[in-house]
Design a protein around this motif. Structure first.
Motif, PDB file in Angstrom:
ATOM      1  N   LYS A  24      -9.752 -35.261 -11.745  1.00 45.26           N
ATOM      2  CA  LYS A  24      -8.662 -34.368 -12.135  1.00 45.26           C
ATOM      3  C   LYS A  24      -7.470 -35.145 -12.687  1.00 45.26           C
ATOM      4  O   LYS A  24      -6.684 -34.624 -13.472  1.00 45.26           O
ATOM      5  N   THR A  25      -7.292 -36.378 -12.246  1.00 45.41           N
ATOM      6  CA  THR A  25      -6.184 -37.209 -12.719  1.00 45.41           C
ATOM      7  C   THR A  25      -6.737 -38.529 -13.238  1.00 45.41           C
ATOM      8  O   THR A  25      -7.917 -38.842 -13.058  1.00 45.41           O
ATOM      9  N   GLU A  79     -12.607 -29.789 -18.548  1.00 50.40           N
ATOM     10  CA  GLU A  79     -11.180 -30.106 -18.614  1.00 50.40           C
ATOM     11  C   GLU A  79     -10.903 -31.060 -19.768  1.00 50.40           C
ATOM     12  O   GLU A  79     -11.018 -32.281 -19.640  1.00 50.40           O
ATOM     13  N   ASP A 104       8.145 -25.573 -17.262  1.00 48.95           N
ATOM     14  CA  ASP A 104       6.785 -25.487 -17.789  1.00 48.95           C
ATOM     15  C   ASP A 104       6.815 -25.483 -19.312  1.00 48.95           C
ATOM     16  O   ASP A 104       7.869 -25.581 -19.943  1.00 48.95           O
ATOM     17  N   SER A 136       2.871 -33.943 -13.830  1.00 49.28           N
ATOM     18  CA  SER A 136       1.738 -33.055 -14.076  1.00 49.28           C
ATOM     19  C   SER A 136       0.407 -33.753 -13.820  1.00 49.28           C
ATOM     20  O   SER A 136       0.227 -34.925 -14.180  1.00 49.28           O
ATOM     21  N   VAL A 159      -2.139 -33.005 -15.432  1.00 46.54           N
ATOM     22  CA  VAL A 159      -2.797 -33.036 -16.742  1.00 46.54           C
ATOM     23  C   VAL A 159      -2.510 -34.387 -17.381  1.00 46.54           C
ATOM     24  O   VAL A 159      -1.402 -34.653 -17.852  1.00 46.54           O
ATOM     25  N   ASN A 211      -3.233 -25.236 -13.920  1.00 48.44           N
ATOM     26  CA  ASN A 211      -3.151 -26.398 -14.805  1.00 48.44           C
ATOM     27  C   ASN A 211      -3.822 -26.168 -16.151  1.00 48.44           C
ATOM     28  O   ASN A 211      -3.638 -26.955 -17.069  1.00 48.44           O
ATOM     29  N   LYS A 268      -3.427 -24.463 -19.058  1.00 45.02           N
ATOM     30  CA  LYS A 268      -2.402 -23.720 -19.782  1.00 45.02           C
ATOM     31  C   LYS A 268      -2.980 -22.964 -20.975  1.00 45.02           C
ATOM     32  O   LYS A 268      -3.897 -23.451 -21.650  1.00 45.02           O
TER      33      LYS A 268
END
Length: 571
Positions: A218-219, A247, A374, A409, A411, A532, A534
């Motif tokens: 995820k990161t 992702e 955001d 974030s 992302v 997350n 968007k």
């Protein structure tokens, strides 16, 4: 470790694979063809001089080593591994090249993307054992990395079983098998599994780092730590092997993007090896030919019957199609139940499009103001006719995000997008709406703006200020009554190729994140799978397109009549 395996001519096998791919005899996508062409060109370019040397002995040795190991799972468990030509090509290429100056390894980073079931964990385990025992490295630190401890143990667990089943290997190298480590006393070398949810990853001196299923990260934390830990050794290697994921703003897609640019020649990175097994954009994903192309172990570890059953399910239950494409065709589908056909969206891309070319032209601007911390999205839509007189719509996005949000974030691509100018980053912890308003005022003088269409949430002060100065502000509340029809129209126009966009990566990501919520009356409205993922840019496009299409239908009548009160929807 002499064996019959040593009689196989692995460089020859690799070269024959290259020729079969490039001649079209072996089904392969463009990324595989580019990887093969790169190796063929390199062998010619550096045949006698240059930065690198091709060492057939080193190319063969790793293959010979792995073929002395045994399978650990399935029907072949306990039998010696026999590498397939595509695996031989990867191994000989990665391990065969050395630097002419110091004999160190040329390729320091490896990115392999291949669908599920093609034996990627087994080959990774073999590479890990080779680098632990037979790579000539003293004090080798070999690690398998993953997001969780259980995932990290997959590659390690296979290697452990391979070691347990091979007494000759253990005796030859003095390899000790422990519960959570493999150890070679003579060289003081270890192999351990590591996970992001375990102890700190700092202080590593990695010889080989295997990251299995990079798409699950995820990161970028694990990848960055491992990459940083490679610099202390001249033969260190980061080995990433993964299937596609959902992702496209994560570290895996970032690495993949770099890999594709290396393969196309857009980026120069001699230390990066990359190969991606997938289908081409114009392939019919529902066909057996597509499955054969994407799966290099077709008919070996990948069974035709199982995949055709899975395909039948994907055709019968449309919501399962994205997962099928991702796991079995290696197609990045972003949202698991994506609204938009992202191949069709990609086909609408025109890199030559420039906002500057539409100076003074008629347009509508969609504005989705995010929470103060955001993303705020602005999307221009310009109706125009192409050279054949066909009506098209040029779409250009702009995004705004506060600096603090970029820093915190999950992302991982926010930072890269910010640094490359794909997002406007404002100082502090909140988006500077004054900057957004200032640029809207510039848009009003630069283009023939029919309407600035906005969701009234968060917009009161800006709207009042712009309206007082005569800006054509149109309220578009986020309801099925307002959104369903234009959302359907956007989808249809993408499929018909009537939308043109410049391939802006943030908008691409957001379009892929949209899922469609369908009610009993077949109305649709956009959703996202989690916070997350968007979708602000997609929402701004849908709002803008609503006004564009209705204005054309009404021959530019009263645009304010388009904003109809309706039930609010939460995001």
């Amino acid at each position: 470790m002499a064996s019959a395996a040593s009689s196989r001519n692995f460089p020859l096998i690799a070269n024959r694979y290259i020729e079969r791919v490039l001649s079209g005899k072996q089904p392969a996508c463009k990324w595989v063809k580019l990887a093969c062409q790169r190796q063929k060109d390199d062998l010619k370019r550096w045949a006698k001089s240059g930065l690198y040397v091709w060492d057939k002995a080193k190319a063969s040795r790793v293959c010979q080593f792995i073929e002395l190991l045994t399978h650990t799972k399935g029907e072949l468990a306990g039998q010696k591994i026999r590498l397939e030509p595509w695996q031989v090509f990867i191994l000989t290429t990665v391990f065969g090249w050395t630097r002419r100056t110091d004999g160190g390894r040329r390729f320091r980073r490896v990115y392999i993307e291949v669908p599920r079931g093609n034996g990627k964990s087994a080959i990774s385990s073999g590479v890990a054992l080779y680098c632990l025992t037979a790579d000539g490295e003293l004090g080798a630190e070999v690690y398998s990395f993953a997001t969780t401890r259980d995932q990290a143990k997959i590659v390690f667990g296979d290697a452990k079983v391979m070691a347990e089943q091979n007494a000759t290997l253990r005796k030859r190298f003095g390899l000790e098998v422990m519960a959570n480590a493999l150890y070679v006393q003579e060289t003081n070398s270890t192999f351990r599994p590591k996970s992001a949810d375990g102890s700190t990853l700092d202080g590593l001196n990695t010889h080989l780092g295997v990251i299995d299923e990079l798409h699950a990260h995820k990161t970028r934390a694990v990848y960055d730590v491992v990459e940083t830990s490679l610099g202390k050794r001249k033969n260190s290697l980061l080995w990433c092997i993964t299937t596609a994921g959902f992702e496209t703003a994560g570290i895996c897609y970032e690495v993949r993007t770099i890999a594709t640019k290396v393969l196309t020649g857009e980026a120069k990175a001699e230390a990066q090896f990359a190969i991606i097994y997938t289908i081409d954009e114009d392939d019919d994903w529902k066909s057996l030919d597509a499955l054969r192309k994407a799966n290099p172990n077709w008919g070996i570890s990948v069974e035709e019957g199982y995949l055709t059953d899975s395909l039948d399910k994907a055709l019968t239950v449309p919501s399962s199609a994205p997962n099928f494409k991702t796991k079995h065709l290696d197609v990045w589908c972003t949202a698991r139940s994506a609204w938009l056909d992202m191949v069709a969206w990609k086909n609408c891309e025109d890199r030559q499009l420039s906002l500057d070319d539409f100076e003074g032209r008629r347009c509508v601007i969609g504005l989705d103001l995010g929470a103060k911390s955001d993303i705020t999205a602005k999307v221009y839509v310009f109706p125009f006719e192409d050279a054949d007189g066909e009506e098209r719509y040029a779409v250009f996005p702009a995004f705004y995000l506060p600096e603090r949000a970029v820093e915190v974030s999950p992302v991982s691509q926010y930072r890269g997008w910010a640094e490359s100018g794909q997002m406007h980053v404002t100082d502090g912890a909140m988006t500077d709406l004054n900057l957004v308003e200032e640029e809207l005022r510039e848009d009003l003088s630069r283009f023939d703006v029919d309407a600035i269409v906005y969701d009234p949430w968060q917009a009161a002060q800006m709207v009042q200020s712009l309206s007082n100065d005569g800006a054509p502000m149109i309220d578009c509340r986020m309801s099925t009554a307002n959104i369903s029809e234009p959302m359907k129209n956007v989808e249809a126009m993408v499929l018909d190729g009537r939308i043109r966009h410049p391939g802006q990566p943030v908008l691409d990501w957001m379009m892929g994140n949209v899922t469609a919520k369908v009610d009993a009356n077949d109305n649709v409205y956009p959703r996202k799978e989690d916070g997350n993922f968007k979708i602000d840019g997609a929402v701004a496009l849908i709002m803008a397109m609503r006004s564009v299409l209705n204005a054309e239908e009404d021959k530019f009548g009263d645009l304010e009549a388009l904003a109809q009160p309706a039930t609010f929807l939460s995001w």
